[in-house]
Design a protein around this motif. Structure first.
Motif, short mmCIF file in Angstrom:
data_model
loop_
_atom_site.label_atom_id
_atom_site.label_comp_id
_atom_site.label_asym_id
_atom_site.label_seq_id
_atom_site.Cartn_x
_atom_site.Cartn_y
_atom_site.Cartn_z
N ASN A 281 0.91 5.49 -0.41
CA ASN A 281 0.23 6.78 -0.48
C ASN A 281 1.14 7.73 -1.26
O ASN A 281 2.24 8.04 -0.82
CB ASN A 281 -0.05 7.33 0.92
N THR B 166 -3.83 6.46 -3.45
CA THR B 166 -3.28 5.29 -2.75
C THR B 166 -3.29 4.15 -3.75
O THR B 166 -4.32 3.83 -4.33
CB THR B 166 -4.10 4.93 -1.50
N GLU C 74 0.86 -1.19 0.00
CA GLU C 74 0.00 0.00 0.00
C GLU C 74 0.89 1.23 0.00
O GLU C 74 1.73 1.41 0.89
CB GLU C 74 -0.93 0.02 1.21
#
Length: 130
Positions: free
Chosen positions: A49, A94, A47
């Motif tokens: 950002n 994201t 993940e």
């Protein structure tokens, strides 16, 4: 004419790793094309950002799966082989790896110089010489 073999980039200075990504920089600012092109691997489950506030980016998925969330709208879009997304408004987003590693072909304008990694807000800085 330029011919680039990604297999000859692996393990060199143009093979850049960060937390949750690996970018093989195939064309760079020094190549004079006006954009840079990378093969980027996003591992399953990663993940990131990101906010390329200094660059426009277009990304084409050629393998694997995942998703991208537009931080301004909350919309989530699935990514899989054959999907292209373009961050045409320096969009905060994201990026999430799915059940398989994603293999992405990415272009950046302006081009990167080669060793950039994401700063604290998920962007690449513009080199001082610009």
């Amino acid at each position: 004419m330029k011919i680039v073999d990604v297999n000859k980039i692996i393990g060199t200075d143009q093979d850049v790793h960060g937390p949750g990504w690996n970018s093989r920089r195939m064309l760079l600012k020094k190549d004079g094309m006006g954009f840079s092109m990378h093969e980027t691997i996003i591992p399953a489950g990663a993940e990131l950002n990101l906010w390329y506030k200094n660059h426009l980016e277009a990304v084409y998925c050629v393998a694997g799966n995942g998703s991208i969330e537009d931080k301004a709208t909350g919309e989530v879009h699935e990514i899989y082989d054959g999907i292209l997304y373009a961050l045409d408004n320096n969009d905060r987003h994201t990026l999430r790896g799915g059940t398989e590693d994603m293999r992405l072909i990415c272009t950046f304008n302006p081009p990167v110089s080669g060793r950039e990694t994401h700063d604290e807000d998920g962007s690449y800085n513009i080199p001082d010489d610009e």
